[in-house]
Design an enzyme around this catalytic site. Sequence first.
Site, PDB file in Angstrom:
ATOM      1  N   ASP A  12      16.011  10.203 -67.038  1.00 43.74           N
ATOM      2  CA  ASP A  12      16.346   9.025 -67.847  1.00 43.74           C
ATOM      3  C   ASP A  12      16.839   9.438 -69.239  1.00 43.74           C
ATOM      4  OD1 ASP A  12      16.647   6.313 -68.210  1.00 43.74           O
ATOM      5  OD2 ASP A  12      14.628   6.045 -69.027  1.00 43.74           O
ATOM      6  N   HIS A  29      26.236  10.246 -68.570  1.00 42.71           N
ATOM      7  CA  HIS A  29      26.050  10.528 -67.141  1.00 42.71           C
ATOM      8  C   HIS A  29      26.744  11.842 -66.761  1.00 42.71           C
ATOM      9  CE1 HIS A  29      24.121   6.750 -66.757  1.00 42.71           C
ATOM     10  NE2 HIS A  29      25.200   6.010 -66.875  1.00 42.71           N
ATOM     11  N   LEU A 124      15.298  25.992 -51.260  1.00 41.95           N
ATOM     12  CA  LEU A 124      14.893  24.724 -51.875  1.00 41.95           C
ATOM     13  C   LEU A 124      15.480  23.524 -51.131  1.00 41.95           C
ATOM     14  CD1 LEU A 124      13.604  23.437 -54.567  1.00 41.95           C
ATOM     15  CD2 LEU A 124      15.979  23.303 -55.359  1.00 41.95           C
TER      16      LEU A 124
HETATM   17  C1  IPE Z   1      15.225   4.916 -63.675  1.00 41.71           C
HETATM   18  O1  IPE Z   1      15.841   4.758 -64.893  1.00 41.71           O
HETATM   19  C2  IPE Z   1      16.248   5.138 -62.603  1.00 41.71           C
HETATM   20  C3  IPE Z   1      16.924   6.431 -62.642  1.00 41.71           C
HETATM   21  C4  IPE Z   1      16.664   7.431 -63.472  1.00 41.71           C
HETATM   22  C5  IPE Z   1      17.961   6.623 -61.643  1.00 41.71           C
HETATM   23  P1  IPE Z   1      16.224   3.309 -65.437  1.00 41.71           P
HETATM   24  O2  IPE Z   1      16.845   3.525 -66.777  1.00 41.71           O
HETATM   25  O3  IPE Z   1      17.028   2.581 -64.433  1.00 41.71           O
HETATM   26  O4  IPE Z   1      14.805   2.610 -65.561  1.00 41.71           O
HETATM   27  P2  IPE Z   1      14.311   1.415 -66.483  1.00 41.71           P
HETATM   28  O5  IPE Z   1      15.264   0.280 -66.278  1.00 41.71           O
HETATM   29  O6  IPE Z   1      14.315   1.907 -67.888  1.00 41.71           O
HETATM   30  O7  IPE Z   1      12.927   1.129 -66.013  1.00 41.71           O
HETATM   31  C1  IPE Z   2      19.484   7.528 -66.318  1.00 47.99           C
HETATM   32  O1  IPE Z   2      19.963   7.324 -67.604  1.00 47.99           O
HETATM   33  C2  IPE Z   2      20.587   7.565 -65.295  1.00 47.99           C
HETATM   34  C3  IPE Z   2      20.639   6.408 -64.404  1.00 47.99           C
HETATM   35  C4  IPE Z   2      19.775   5.438 -64.381  1.00 47.99           C
HETATM   36  C5  IPE Z   2      21.748   6.345 -63.475  1.00 47.99           C
HETATM   37  P1  IPE Z   2      20.208   5.851 -68.154  1.00 47.99           P
HETATM   38  O2  IPE Z   2      21.596   5.442 -67.828  1.00 47.99           O
HETATM   39  O3  IPE Z   2      19.140   4.940 -67.701  1.00 47.99           O
HETATM   40  O4  IPE Z   2      20.097   6.111 -69.710  1.00 47.99           O
HETATM   41  P2  IPE Z   2      19.363   5.185 -70.779  1.00 47.99           P
HETATM   42  O5  IPE Z   2      17.938   5.049 -70.313  1.00 47.99           O
HETATM   43  O6  IPE Z   2      20.088   3.872 -70.801  1.00 47.99           O
HETATM   44  O7  IPE Z   2      19.475   5.952 -72.047  1.00 47.99           O
HETATM   45 MG    MG Z   3      17.347   4.380 -68.457  1.00 49.99          MG
END
Ligand code: IPE
Ligand code: IPE
Ligand code: MG
Length: 225
Positions: A12, A29, A124
């Site tokens: 995240d 990303h 792995l």
């Molecule tokens: C969790 O992150 C999903 C992934 C890392 C793919 P999100 O950014 O979607 O989660 P929330 O919305 O903060 O809970």
């Molecule tokens: C995690 O990073 C990746 C996915 C959920 C695909 P985020 O896109 O949730 O990044 P933040 O949490 O908004 O910074």
């Molecule tokens: Mg996120």
Amino acid sequence: MNKAKHIAIIMDGNGRWAEIQGKKRVKGHEAGAKVVKQITTYCSANKDIERLTLYAFSTENWKRPRLEVEFLMKLLENYLKNELATYVANNVHFEPIGDIKAFSKSLQQTIQDVKEKTAHCDGLIQSLALNYGAQDEILRALNKIKNSENDITEATLLDALDCKHEVDLLIRTGGDHRLSNFLLWQSAYAELFFVDTLWPDFTTNDLENIIIKFTKIERRFGGLK
Ligand code: IPE
Ligand code: IPE
Ligand code: MG
């Protein structure tokens, strides 16, 4: 000393990483995908680690703006195509989890291709969680076995899940302290590590430090030591 045989990571913080630098979220990303490669390579070289399960796209992530979702799909497809050779070179078996039927035919084909072309790799096992949600996984599993004559047991349910392996070490980057519907069944006794580092800044050194802390934890599984 504990062995982190199965490491699961909620990757995240990509969007925030980009926004802090005045860039578009999608740049985060892209940077995050490079870290997936580094962390996978590191884990493939550590013989204690058998499985690495990475949360890449949740069943809830469809709520994001269409352009971001489309970018993530394209990024995933390119990543898998470009990294196939690295998977094979590092003897990494790719085993996706999640309900990929919602993806385009071409992306499903790429996923299937990498799965098949790494099937002989016995190092792995890297699982990307794709259109994955633990609640959806449990419901799909229950629907698979509901007509069985026997009672559902822990073993029969586990066997029907996408991921049939308990998690030893679960890490979430990005500063939030929640599971966001990731591996709820399999993480029943996982050791949880929440770090503030945003995913694109997460390094193999950070992972190594977490693993060192993990090895020293007294895991009791409800018993006594
Ligand atoms: C969790 O992150 C999903 C992934 C890392 C793919 P999100 O950014 O979607 O989660 P929330 O919305 O903060 O809970
Ligand atoms: C995690 O990073 C990746 C996915 C959920 C695909 P985020 O896109 O949730 O990044 P933040 O949490 O908004 O910074
Ligand atoms: Mg996120």
